[in-house]
Scaffold this motif. Structure first.
Motif, PDB file in Angstrom:
ATOM      1  N   GLU B  36      -2.087 -19.138  79.462  1.00  0.00           N
ATOM      2  CA  GLU B  36      -1.749 -17.779  79.062  1.00  0.00           C
ATOM      3  C   GLU B  36      -0.257 -17.657  78.803  1.00  0.00           C
ATOM      4  OE1 GLU B  36      -3.093 -14.447  81.366  1.00  0.00           O
ATOM      5  OE2 GLU B  36      -4.968 -15.519  81.795  1.00  0.00           O
ATOM      6  N   VAL B  37       0.086 -16.863  77.819  1.00  0.00           N
ATOM      7  CA  VAL B  37       1.501 -16.612  77.526  1.00  0.00           C
ATOM      8  C   VAL B  37       1.816 -15.185  77.965  1.00  0.00           C
ATOM      9  CG1 VAL B  37       3.276 -16.555  75.750  1.00  0.00           C
ATOM     10  CG2 VAL B  37       1.391 -18.172  75.565  1.00  0.00           C
ATOM     11  N   PRO B  38       2.494 -15.033  79.085  1.00  0.00           N
ATOM     12  CA  PRO B  38       2.790 -13.678  79.555  1.00  0.00           C
ATOM     13  C   PRO B  38       3.602 -12.914  78.510  1.00  0.00           C
ATOM     14  CG  PRO B  38       3.301 -15.290  81.251  1.00  0.00           C
ATOM     15  CD  PRO B  38       3.004 -16.055  80.011  1.00  0.00           C
ATOM     16  N   GLY B  39       3.233 -11.675  78.299  1.00  0.00           N
ATOM     17  CA  GLY B  39       3.985 -10.867  77.353  1.00  0.00           C
ATOM     18  C   GLY B  39       3.463 -10.955  75.937  1.00  0.00           C
ATOM     19  N   ALA B  40       2.526 -11.864  75.688  1.00  0.00           N
ATOM     20  CA  ALA B  40       2.004 -11.988  74.336  1.00  0.00           C
ATOM     21  C   ALA B  40       0.911 -10.945  74.117  1.00  0.00           C
ATOM     22  CB  ALA B  40       1.445 -13.388  74.123  1.00  0.00           C
ATOM     23  N   PRO B  41       0.697 -10.531  72.873  1.00  0.00           N
ATOM     24  CA  PRO B  41      -0.382  -9.567  72.618  1.00  0.00           C
ATOM     25  C   PRO B  41      -1.741 -10.207  72.920  1.00  0.00           C
ATOM     26  CG  PRO B  41       0.570 -10.366  70.565  1.00  0.00           C
ATOM     27  CD  PRO B  41       1.444 -10.862  71.654  1.00  0.00           C
ATOM     28  N   PHE B  43      -4.350 -10.344  71.313  1.00  0.00           N
ATOM     29  CA  PHE B  43      -4.895 -11.012  70.130  1.00  0.00           C
ATOM     30  C   PHE B  43      -4.591 -12.510  70.136  1.00  0.00           C
ATOM     31  CE2 PHE B  43      -3.595 -12.332  65.754  1.00  0.00           C
ATOM     32  CZ  PHE B  43      -4.885 -12.491  65.254  1.00  0.00           C
ATOM     33  N   VAL B  44      -3.428 -12.859  70.686  1.00  0.00           N
ATOM     34  CA  VAL B  44      -3.064 -14.272  70.715  1.00  0.00           C
ATOM     35  C   VAL B  44      -2.400 -14.536  72.062  1.00  0.00           C
ATOM     36  CG1 VAL B  44      -1.004 -13.738  69.337  1.00  0.00           C
ATOM     37  CG2 VAL B  44      -1.783 -16.092  69.500  1.00  0.00           C
ATOM     38  N   GLY B  45      -3.189 -14.361  73.112  1.00  0.00           N
ATOM     39  CA  GLY B  45      -2.629 -14.356  74.462  1.00  0.00           C
ATOM     40  C   GLY B  45      -2.481 -15.717  75.098  1.00  0.00           C
ATOM     41  N   ALA B  46      -2.854 -16.776  74.414  1.00  0.00           N
ATOM     42  CA  ALA B  46      -2.809 -18.082  75.069  1.00  0.00           C
ATOM     43  C   ALA B  46      -2.464 -19.179  74.083  1.00  0.00           C
ATOM     44  CB  ALA B  46      -4.158 -18.381  75.720  1.00  0.00           C
ATOM     45  N   ALA B 161       8.122  -7.639  70.293  1.00  0.00           N
ATOM     46  CA  ALA B 161       9.161  -8.234  69.444  1.00  0.00           C
ATOM     47  C   ALA B 161      10.464  -7.471  69.578  1.00  0.00           C
ATOM     48  CB  ALA B 161       8.698  -8.203  67.991  1.00  0.00           C
TER      49      ALA B 161
END
Lengths: 655, 162
Positions: B36-41, B43-46, B161
């Motif tokens: 998981e990418v913290p802070g990502a939306p 829609f594309v969280g990982a 962003a």
């Protein structure tokens, strides 16, 4: 990727030649009589003309030809290398650069430059005799030379060399055929001949060396002055000599050949940067695969497998180190261009500037060097424009007329420290403060440490230039410089003493591709903290954890350090571990603690960029693949420290 | 009207059938460990590790405002190559189930009707009819450019962003 565009190859070569010519000219400005420099410049121009014509750059070849002709007169000692002449050739050199790169040039620009050049050459009505010693008595020289076997293939021709020697004076030539092989072994394209020449000439040794100026690097050449005591009447007999003498000569020749070979091992290969990048990618994957193998092997009982895994580990590490070295280039490539900049700045500002360069052999990754160029240009311009005083002001302040700008590079561990020092007036604190208040960066009367005050210069939108000169104020501020440096995972700092000058120090990692990292766990995810940013790791006791609900500060050796709970920051939604740790990270001056659930250990990290979807999430500078194939994100420490400070400031306001 | 037919890979998202041009598809993978990418939306969280490359994992269900169910035994990742911000990029797409490669002729497709759909119509390139069913051909350019954010989601969550 198959094959290189010959035009592109020429452009690269032209680039290097012009760089060499430029450096030679700049040196020449200081040492106008230096024969080696004059030769180097001439050789550069000559080669450029030749290969330019070969690759169809006719305009460039024609233009360069005129410059070469003009410079040939300098080389022959007919005209001195006056500052004016050097300046003309420097401008001409810019024109050649434009032609080589295929940039559009103004019509008539070339003619104007040539006219200037012509005037500079003719105007230099120097005493011709001064450069050339008054014709001395004719002296006799014994010259022995041979060309390397592949010389003919490469376009060298011995006959013109002999003709040139003949032009110098009375010549006796003998060809040495000792090395010509038997007919069945003869390769007709190879040159096996050597020549012995007895020359009587009023010209000096330099004139002889000049004959060989374009082939000297490859050939073997022995020049000996014959004194009166020797048998001059029968020189060839002497040259043939006794068997022992011949043997001795042979051995010196082999020594010379060995020298050439030694020189050859220093040869370089031109490789496009993108190929190096590809190779770096492969090595990166190798390192990743290797750490997976290591993990598998460590859980296996098979000793043979473990031995192989260890061997691969060693090889991968060596491969990685070699690859790094391959990508390293000396900072002279970067610093070299500043000599020209300073030269131009002196003309533009009317200030006198001495540039001192130190540590130019220090090496940095090619990509880093490229990306450092713009920030450094800005810093050097700033030092010259804002830092240094005019000659009058300097004299009035009891300083030498010429200001000094010092560029230095030193490697320390995995970083290179680059400093730009000037001995100018130093940063005007009052003006910085006034400007910062005006821009709303600080409130009037706000108490700041000297360091904080100085670092305001790097705040966005800050510029102390009261008037915009044509040097600074190009829309690039120090904030952009700072951002670029931080983009390279470096840091910068400024110190300044009023009246004595300023020092800007940059700390830059050697390479961008691989870093040592500290692997940590937050919730279920793993992250990498660049080891260079890690100061220490401490335990966060449950008591501290509870107590600090109102404030996120710990005391480390009597200093308050704000901390960020990454669990909250990343919204992992998991319960904290009972034994949380704090990793204290810094950007050089500011520190912040990161609360993590677990510290997993060191991890050598191949940095991979994040895709466009994630590139703008500030907290991460990239990602890496772990030994088990999982992905860990790399924390962007400057951003997190910044966050921590903001957090801290809010706490202070609230508290 | 051009008569060409396209080879398309069909897959399911929450009971709807979608189709992607087969030429885009690099590989179909079983589920991989996701980071998981913290802070990502969402829609594309990982991101995932696709053969040594780190590629984003896109959830088209978010773009089409569908429920996000748990993965099943049929869940797959379709790796496609598609330009992102002008650069060719590898992107993983979550699919509830992957069917087969089929031929879609132009005659069986039609423009997206203005009404009658609960999705953003600019996220759909065309609709194809097959056996009385509809296949959605999504417009990846539009979806990726919007970073998957639907109008309503955008207003609730300002982007991360800068």
């Amino acid at each position: 990727m198959s094959g290189l565009d010959p035009i592109e190859t020429f452009r690269q070569e032209a680039q290097e030649l012009l760089e060499q010519v430029e450096q030679g000219l700049l040196d020449l400005a200081h040492r106008p009589g230096d024969r080696d420099l004059i030769d180097a410049v001439f050789r550069g121009l000559h080669t450029l003309k030749g290969s330019g014509a070969m690759f169809g750059f006719d305009a460039l070849a024609a233009f360069t030809h005129h410059c070469e002709t003009a410079f040939d007169r300098v080389r022959k000692g007919e005209v001195p290398a006056t500052p004016r002449l050097v300046a003309c050739v420097l401008s001409a050199q810019d024109h050649m650069r434009a032609l080589a790169e295929g940039r559009p040039v103004e019509p008539g620009a070339g003619e104007a430059l040539l006219a200037d050049l012509h005037a500079a050459v003719e105007g230099g009505d120097a005493p011709v005799g001064a450069a050339e010693p008054a014709a001395p008595d004719a002296r006799k020289w014994k010259i022995r030379f041979s060309l390397p076997a592949d010389a003919l293939v490469n376009g060298a021709r011995p006959l013109p060399l002999l003709d040139e020697l003949r032009d110098l004076g009375d010549c006796h030539v003998r060809v040495v055929t000792d090395d010509v092989p038997m007919l069945e072994d003869l390769v007709p394209t190879e040159c096996h001949l050597a020549w012995e020449v007895l020359l009587t000439t009023p010209h000096g040794r330099d004139a002889i060396d000049d004959v060989f100026i374009f082939v000297i690097d490859e050939m073997t050449l022995e020049v000996e002055e014959l004194t009166a005591s020797r048998d001059l009447d029968n020189p060839m007999a002497e040259a043939a000599g006794s068997p022992s003498a011949v043997k001795a000569e042979k051995s010196t020749e082999t020594a010379a050949a060995q020298d050439t070979r030694a020189a050859k091992s220093g040869e370089t290969v031109r490789v496009p940067a993108e190929r190096l990048d590809e190779m770096m990618d492969r090595v990166g994957e190798l390192v990743i695969a290797q750490s997976r193998l290591k993990q598998l092997a460590s859980s296996s009982l098979d000793t043979a497998l473990r031995a192989v895994a260890e061997e691969i580990e060693r090889l991968a590490a060596e491969m990685r180190d070699t690859m790094m070295v391959v990508r390293m280039v000396p900072v002279i490539q970067l610093f070299g261009r500043f000599r020209r900049l300073i030269h131009d700045l002196q003309n533009d500002t009317g200030k006198k500037i001495d540039l001192h360069i130190e540590g130019e052999t220090t090496e940095l990754d090619k990509t880093v060097i490229e990306r450092l160029a713009d920030p450094l240009v800005h810093l050097v311009r700033n030092a010259a424009d804002h830092g240094l005083e005019t000659p009058e002001q300097r004299l009035a302040a009891g300083k030498p007329e010429a200001g000094v700008i010092r560029l230095s590079a030193v490697q320390s561990g995995a970083e290179v420290l680059i400093t730009i020092t000037d001995d100018g007036r130093g940063v005007d604190r009052d003006r910085v403060r006034a400007k910062a208040e005006e821009n709303g960066l600080i409130t009037p009367g706000q108490v700041l440490t000297d360091n904080e005050l100085l670092n305001l210069i790097f705040a966005p939108g800050f510029s102390t230039a009261a008037t915009i000169t044509n040097l600074s104020g190009r829309g690039v501020g120090m904030d952009v410089v700072k951002k670029t440096i931080e983009g390279l995972r470096g840091s910068l700092d400024i110190t300044s003493n009023p009246g004595q000058g300023s020092v800007v120090s940059l700390r830059i990692p050697l390479t961008l591709a691989i870093i040592d990292g500290l692997l940590i766990r937050v919730g279920a995810s793993r992250f990498v903290i660049p080891l260079a940013n890690v100061e220490e790791c401490v335990e966060l006791s449950p008591a501290q954890d509870l107590r600090s609900t109102g404030r996120s500060l710990i005391t480390l050796r009597d200093e308050l350090v704000p901390f960020i709970r990454l669990r909250e920051q990343f919204k992992t939604g998991s319960a904290p571990d009972p034994h949380q740790k704090i990793v204290v990270v810094s950007t050089g001056q500011d520190r912040v603690g990161l609360v993590v659930d677990q510290i997993l250990g060191d991890h050598q990290t191949v940095i991979k960029p994040l895709s466009g979807f994630h590139a703008d999430i500030g907290a991460f500078s990239g990602a890496t693949i772990l030994g088990d194939g999982g992905v860990a994100l790399i924390l962007d420490i400057p951003t997190l420290v910044h966050l921590g400070q903001r957090h801290d400031a809010q706490m202070r306001v609230a508290g | 009207m051009t008569q060409h037919a396209i080879e398309a890979l069909t897959f399911d998202l929450q009971g709807e059938t979608f189709a992607l041009e087969a030429g885009l598809v690099r590989e179909v993978l079983d589920l991989l460990p996701e980071t998981e990418v913290p802070g990502a939306p969402p829609f594309v969280g990982a991101v995932i590790n696709f053969r040594g490359r780190i590629i984003p994992l896109v959830d088209l269900r978010v773009a089409f405002e569908m429920e996000r169910g748990d993965p099943t035994i049929d869940t797959r990742i379709v790796v496609i190559e598609h330009p992102l911000d002008g650069e060719p990029a590898l992107i993983g797409l979550r699919a509830d189930k992957v069917h087969e490669v089929t031929t879609i002729t132009h005659e069986t497709t039609e423009d997206v009707p203005r009404i009658g759909l609960r999705w953003r119509t600019d996220f759909i390139r065309r609709l194809a009819r097959r056996d009385g069913d509809l296949i959605v051909i999504p417009d990846l350019d539009q979806i990726f450019a919007a970073r998957g954010q639907t109008a309503s989601v955008t207003s609730l969550h300002p982007t991360q962003a800068r």
